[in-house]
Design a protein around this motif. Sequence first.
Motif, PDB file in Angstrom:
ATOM      1  N   GLU A 162       0.521  -0.775   0.078  1.00  0.00           N
ATOM      2  CA  GLU A 162       0.278   0.541  -0.613  1.00  0.00           C
ATOM      3  C   GLU A 162       0.693   1.149  -0.323  1.00  0.00           C
ATOM      4  OE1 GLU A 162      -2.520   0.086   3.555  1.00  0.00           O
ATOM      5  OE2 GLU A 162      -0.586   0.262   4.739  1.00  0.00           O
ATOM      6  N   ARG A 163       2.131   1.217   0.305  1.00  0.00           N
ATOM      7  CA  ARG A 163       2.829   2.396   0.264  1.00  0.00           C
ATOM      8  C   ARG A 163       4.290   2.151  -1.249  1.00  0.00           C
ATOM      9  NH1 ARG A 163       6.488   2.441   4.425  1.00  0.00           N
ATOM     10  NH2 ARG A 163       5.902   0.873   5.415  1.00  0.00           N
ATOM     11  N   VAL A 164       3.813   1.857  -1.286  1.00  0.00           N
ATOM     12  CA  VAL A 164       4.727   1.597  -2.512  1.00  0.00           C
ATOM     13  C   VAL A 164       3.205   2.668  -3.694  1.00  0.00           C
ATOM     14  CG1 VAL A 164       5.733   0.659  -4.709  1.00  0.00           C
ATOM     15  CG2 VAL A 164       5.673   0.284  -2.369  1.00  0.00           C
ATOM     16  N   ILE A 165       4.684   3.637  -4.924  1.00  0.00           N
ATOM     17  CA  ILE A 165       3.515   4.895  -5.480  1.00  0.00           C
ATOM     18  C   ILE A 165       3.750   4.791  -6.503  1.00  0.00           C
ATOM     19  CG2 ILE A 165       2.410   5.212  -3.511  1.00  0.00           C
ATOM     20  CD1 ILE A 165       4.398   7.855  -3.878  1.00  0.00           C
ATOM     21  N   GLY A 166       5.081   4.102  -6.861  1.00  0.00           N
ATOM     22  CA  GLY A 166       5.912   3.991  -8.273  1.00  0.00           C
ATOM     23  C   GLY A 166       7.113   3.943  -8.483  1.00  0.00           C
ATOM     24  N   LEU A 167       7.759   3.928  -9.704  1.00  0.00           N
ATOM     25  CA  LEU A 167       8.986   3.834 -10.343  1.00  0.00           C
ATOM     26  C   LEU A 167      10.186   4.171  -9.886  1.00  0.00           C
ATOM     27  CD1 LEU A 167      11.002   0.959 -11.184  1.00  0.00           C
ATOM     28  CD2 LEU A 167      10.149   2.016 -13.306  1.00  0.00           C
ATOM     29  N   ALA A 168      11.417   4.231  -9.052  1.00  0.00           N
ATOM     30  CA  ALA A 168      12.034   5.332  -8.878  1.00  0.00           C
ATOM     31  C   ALA A 168      12.993   5.986  -9.574  1.00  0.00           C
ATOM     32  CB  ALA A 168      12.762   5.445  -7.045  1.00  0.00           C
ATOM     33  N   GLU A 169      13.820   7.076  -9.511  1.00  0.00           N
ATOM     34  CA  GLU A 169      14.889   7.526 -10.613  1.00  0.00           C
ATOM     35  C   GLU A 169      15.444   6.563 -11.342  1.00  0.00           C
ATOM     36  OE1 GLU A 169      18.228   9.404  -8.739  1.00  0.00           O
ATOM     37  OE2 GLU A 169      17.654   8.378  -7.139  1.00  0.00           O
ATOM     38  N   VAL A 170      15.147   6.424 -13.025  1.00  0.00           N
ATOM     39  CA  VAL A 170      15.429   5.818 -13.667  1.00  0.00           C
ATOM     40  C   VAL A 170      17.054   6.028 -14.363  1.00  0.00           C
ATOM     41  CG1 VAL A 170      15.037   4.990 -15.920  1.00  0.00           C
ATOM     42  CG2 VAL A 170      13.068   5.010 -15.644  1.00  0.00           C
ATOM     43  N   MET A 171      17.606   5.635 -14.019  1.00  0.00           N
ATOM     44  CA  MET A 171      19.048   6.557 -14.523  1.00  0.00           C
ATOM     45  C   MET A 171      19.860   5.717 -15.327  1.00  0.00           C
ATOM     46  SD  MET A 171      20.960   5.359 -11.264  1.00  0.00           S
ATOM     47  CE  MET A 171      20.195   6.201  -9.316  1.00  0.00           C
ATOM     48  N   ASP A 172      19.471   5.040 -15.893  1.00  0.00           N
ATOM     49  CA  ASP A 172      20.079   4.030 -16.831  1.00  0.00           C
ATOM     50  C   ASP A 172      19.470   4.392 -18.196  1.00  0.00           C
ATOM     51  OD1 ASP A 172      20.778   2.528 -18.461  1.00  0.00           O
ATOM     52  OD2 ASP A 172      20.174   0.217 -17.615  1.00  0.00           O
ATOM     53  N   PHE A 173      20.039   5.730 -18.746  1.00  0.00           N
ATOM     54  CA  PHE A 173      19.018   6.298 -20.056  1.00  0.00           C
ATOM     55  C   PHE A 173      19.553   5.429 -21.663  1.00  0.00           C
ATOM     56  CE2 PHE A 173      20.165   8.708 -23.497  1.00  0.00           C
ATOM     57  CZ  PHE A 173      18.677   8.869 -24.122  1.00  0.00           C
ATOM     58  N   PRO A 174      20.808   4.944 -21.827  1.00  0.00           N
ATOM     59  CA  PRO A 174      20.410   3.937 -22.130  1.00  0.00           C
ATOM     60  C   PRO A 174      19.592   2.544 -22.582  1.00  0.00           C
ATOM     61  CG  PRO A 174      22.367   3.923 -22.233  1.00  0.00           C
ATOM     62  CD  PRO A 174      21.942   4.629 -20.752  1.00  0.00           C
ATOM     63  N   ALA A 175      19.406   2.801 -21.216  1.00  0.00           N
ATOM     64  CA  ALA A 175      18.566   1.351 -21.468  1.00  0.00           C
ATOM     65  C   ALA A 175      16.640   1.674 -21.623  1.00  0.00           C
ATOM     66  CB  ALA A 175      17.894   0.471 -20.134  1.00  0.00           C
ATOM     67  N   VAL A 176      16.717   3.041 -21.598  1.00  0.00           N
ATOM     68  CA  VAL A 176      15.627   3.428 -22.202  1.00  0.00           C
ATOM     69  C   VAL A 176      15.709   4.027 -23.690  1.00  0.00           C
ATOM     70  CG1 VAL A 176      13.899   5.236 -21.882  1.00  0.00           C
ATOM     71  CG2 VAL A 176      14.412   4.501 -20.308  1.00  0.00           C
ATOM     72  N   ARG A 177      16.781   4.031 -23.585  1.00  0.00           N
ATOM     73  CA  ARG A 177      16.168   5.213 -25.162  1.00  0.00           C
ATOM     74  C   ARG A 177      16.767   3.711 -26.562  1.00  0.00           C
ATOM     75  NH1 ARG A 177      22.443   6.567 -25.878  1.00  0.00           N
ATOM     76  NH2 ARG A 177      22.929   3.968 -25.875  1.00  0.00           N
ATOM     77  N   ASP A 178      17.658   2.423 -25.867  1.00  0.00           N
ATOM     78  CA  ASP A 178      17.156   0.742 -26.692  1.00  0.00           C
ATOM     79  C   ASP A 178      16.405   0.129 -26.583  1.00  0.00           C
ATOM     80  OD1 ASP A 178      19.812   2.183 -28.031  1.00  0.00           O
ATOM     81  OD2 ASP A 178      21.246   1.121 -25.933  1.00  0.00           O
ATOM     82  N   ALA A 179      14.920   0.663 -25.677  1.00  0.00           N
ATOM     83  CA  ALA A 179      13.746   0.138 -25.648  1.00  0.00           C
ATOM     84  C   ALA A 179      14.634  -1.291 -24.507  1.00  0.00           C
ATOM     85  CB  ALA A 179      13.047  -0.423 -26.773  1.00  0.00           C
ATOM     86  N   ASN A 180      14.684  -1.841 -23.605  1.00  0.00           N
ATOM     87  CA  ASN A 180      15.515  -2.375 -23.001  1.00  0.00           C
ATOM     88  C   ASN A 180      14.471  -3.402 -22.692  1.00  0.00           C
ATOM     89  OD1 ASN A 180      16.394  -3.575 -20.477  1.00  0.00           O
ATOM     90  ND2 ASN A 180      17.900  -4.031 -21.503  1.00  0.00           N
ATOM     91  N   ASP A 181      14.529  -4.517 -22.945  1.00  0.00           N
ATOM     92  CA  ASP A 181      13.429  -4.945 -22.404  1.00  0.00           C
ATOM     93  C   ASP A 181      12.675  -5.348 -20.922  1.00  0.00           C
ATOM     94  OD1 ASP A 181      12.701  -6.484 -25.289  1.00  0.00           O
ATOM     95  OD2 ASP A 181      13.573  -8.101 -25.135  1.00  0.00           O
ATOM     96  N   ASP A 182      13.597  -5.292 -20.532  1.00  0.00           N
ATOM     97  CA  ASP A 182      13.268  -5.633 -19.080  1.00  0.00           C
ATOM     98  C   ASP A 182      13.204  -3.995 -18.181  1.00  0.00           C
ATOM     99  OD1 ASP A 182      13.736  -6.542 -16.186  1.00  0.00           O
ATOM    100  OD2 ASP A 182      15.057  -4.972 -16.314  1.00  0.00           O
ATOM    101  N   MET A 183      13.676  -3.374 -18.421  1.00  0.00           N
ATOM    102  CA  MET A 183      13.622  -1.999 -18.106  1.00  0.00           C
ATOM    103  C   MET A 183      12.019  -1.831 -19.204  1.00  0.00           C
ATOM    104  SD  MET A 183      14.240   0.881 -16.965  1.00  0.00           S
ATOM    105  CE  MET A 183      15.705   1.045 -17.048  1.00  0.00           C
ATOM    106  N   LEU A 184      11.553  -1.685 -19.762  1.00  0.00           N
ATOM    107  CA  LEU A 184      10.538  -1.401 -20.720  1.00  0.00           C
ATOM    108  C   LEU A 184       8.937  -1.828 -19.105  1.00  0.00           C
ATOM    109  CD1 LEU A 184      10.244  -1.856 -24.492  1.00  0.00           C
ATOM    110  CD2 LEU A 184      11.124   0.301 -23.295  1.00  0.00           C
TER     111      LEU A 184
END
Length: 577
Positions: free
Chosen positions: A162-184
């Motif tokens: 109940e006190r978990v409200i989201g996903l914290a600071e996404v700092m692995d930019f290359p994983a987002v940029r490259d649409a890494n499966d686990d990051m997605l």
Amino acid sequence: MSNHSLKKQIAVANKQIPADLVIKNGRIIDVFTLSVLEADIAIADGMIVGLGEYEGKQTIDATGKYVSPTFIDGHVHIESSMVTSKEFAKLLVPRGVTTVVTDPHEIANVSGEKGIEFMLQNSENLPLEVLINLPSSIPATPFESSGAVLKAEDLRPFFNHERVIGLAEVMDFPAVRDANDDMLAKLQAAKDHQGVIDGHGAGLDATGINIYRTAHISTDHECVTADEALERVQRGMHVLIREGSVAKDLKQLLPAVNERNVRRFLFCTDDKHLDDLLAEGSVDHNVRLAVNEGLDPLMAIQMASLNAAECYGLAQQGAVAPGYKANIMLFDELENIYASTVITNGEVVAKSGQLVVEPANETNEPKDLMHSVNLKSISIEQLQINMKNNKANIIEIIPNQLITNHVVEEVVVENGTFTIDTERDHLKLVVAERHHQTGNIGLGIVKGFQLKDGAIATTIAHDSHNVVAVGTNDRDLLMTIKEMEKTQGGIVLVKDEQVLASLPLSIGGLMSPLPYEQVNKELHVLHEALKGLDISDAFNPLLTLSFLSLPVIPCLKLTDKGLFDFMSFKHIDIEAN
């Protein structure tokens, strides 16, 4: 809420029955219209149910006082305070900070799921509401060794808390940029639970921010200029203005805030040491500093309350109005806010800077987290930096900033090895892997500490929390590193192969199980001992050292795998061309 409670609240709002508590004669900060109004505040079952004229079973006379919503820290790592959540609550609540959004990625980098479980358990039943965003990047990058690896499937069960409200600071930019499966998959898990996804946009250009927003990342606390802040706001982000122990960005970012865009700004501390929390406070310090810099006090209060609540989907927080939680503070001066009375959920929890309730949480030492320093045997020969020429890539500290400069300078080389030169302020930096006994040792050269003699080491080494040490000679460096294993983490100062002072942090090498008063005494001894090392006092050297191993911040850092260049996002040689 039960129907019975709602019936009672409606009856109180309708003046059919008395309120549990009424606050009278105060000047209420209206964060919706940025104005001040005078009215009674009626409270029932921990909720505000009316503004107007009310009678109650209990009354607080707020004559001469301002009344505002309590404050919210939008992004903080509790571990950086070096005390447990229970002790952290004692520091914040009397200052009017009653909710924090915390990211336990420090302890998670050391102990994975066990670390997150400890932080959830350790923050139950406190007067401070501790909301958790799950760490998104464990490890932060593949360019360092952490104590754990957390995949999307590891995080999913925690979203049901109940006190978990989201996903914290996404700092692995290359994983987002490259649409890494686990990051997605991590991003999707947060979206599936209607969670907010925090960003970490250090050094990102407009295209990078576009990528983050497309991935539904909605906040950033890494802006260091007003232009960066505006660039993010223009793309729909909330910008968290940070003022911590090392990263002090408020004065640079405040010019970006105006009456047209203020609703997109809020405050955070990110990382703040115990002594700074005691001396300055939490985001209440941000508010006072912003007002002192010329920001309208009502806008500053709005940023610290309503804006933060709306950013993180806290629909019943952030305002003194019907339908909101009775999280309220009273204070005397609008231009210099210090809480005199703090109320959470309709109960007085602090007066005159002290808690008046004892946190119900019982802190037990987490046995699984008490033995986290596992170093492979290190020899003094392993600390030598072999060089063929005398030009080196050097990490240059920028005081009170997380970012560093990448400079190329001539250094002293004798018999094919780098020689420390205190006159040029060329010191040796070491990062030793401490989780799995890999034997990895990263070596580098750092400038800016102005350390004249001795060595400092700590296991607070963002984000993977290996042992990081800086020193003027290899003997003291080696001793500081070995001392870390004896104490199972913390901070140690050595001079002439003698321990000057140490602060054991046995919980994951990050936190002490002791009361904050005792930890603060030990920290004070440590700071006094620092004077014996003749080090610069223009910044906090302990905190500065702890961020020199953070590869997701520009420009040049050191990991256990070597010197890391943020701009090319790869390791580079110490020797420069």
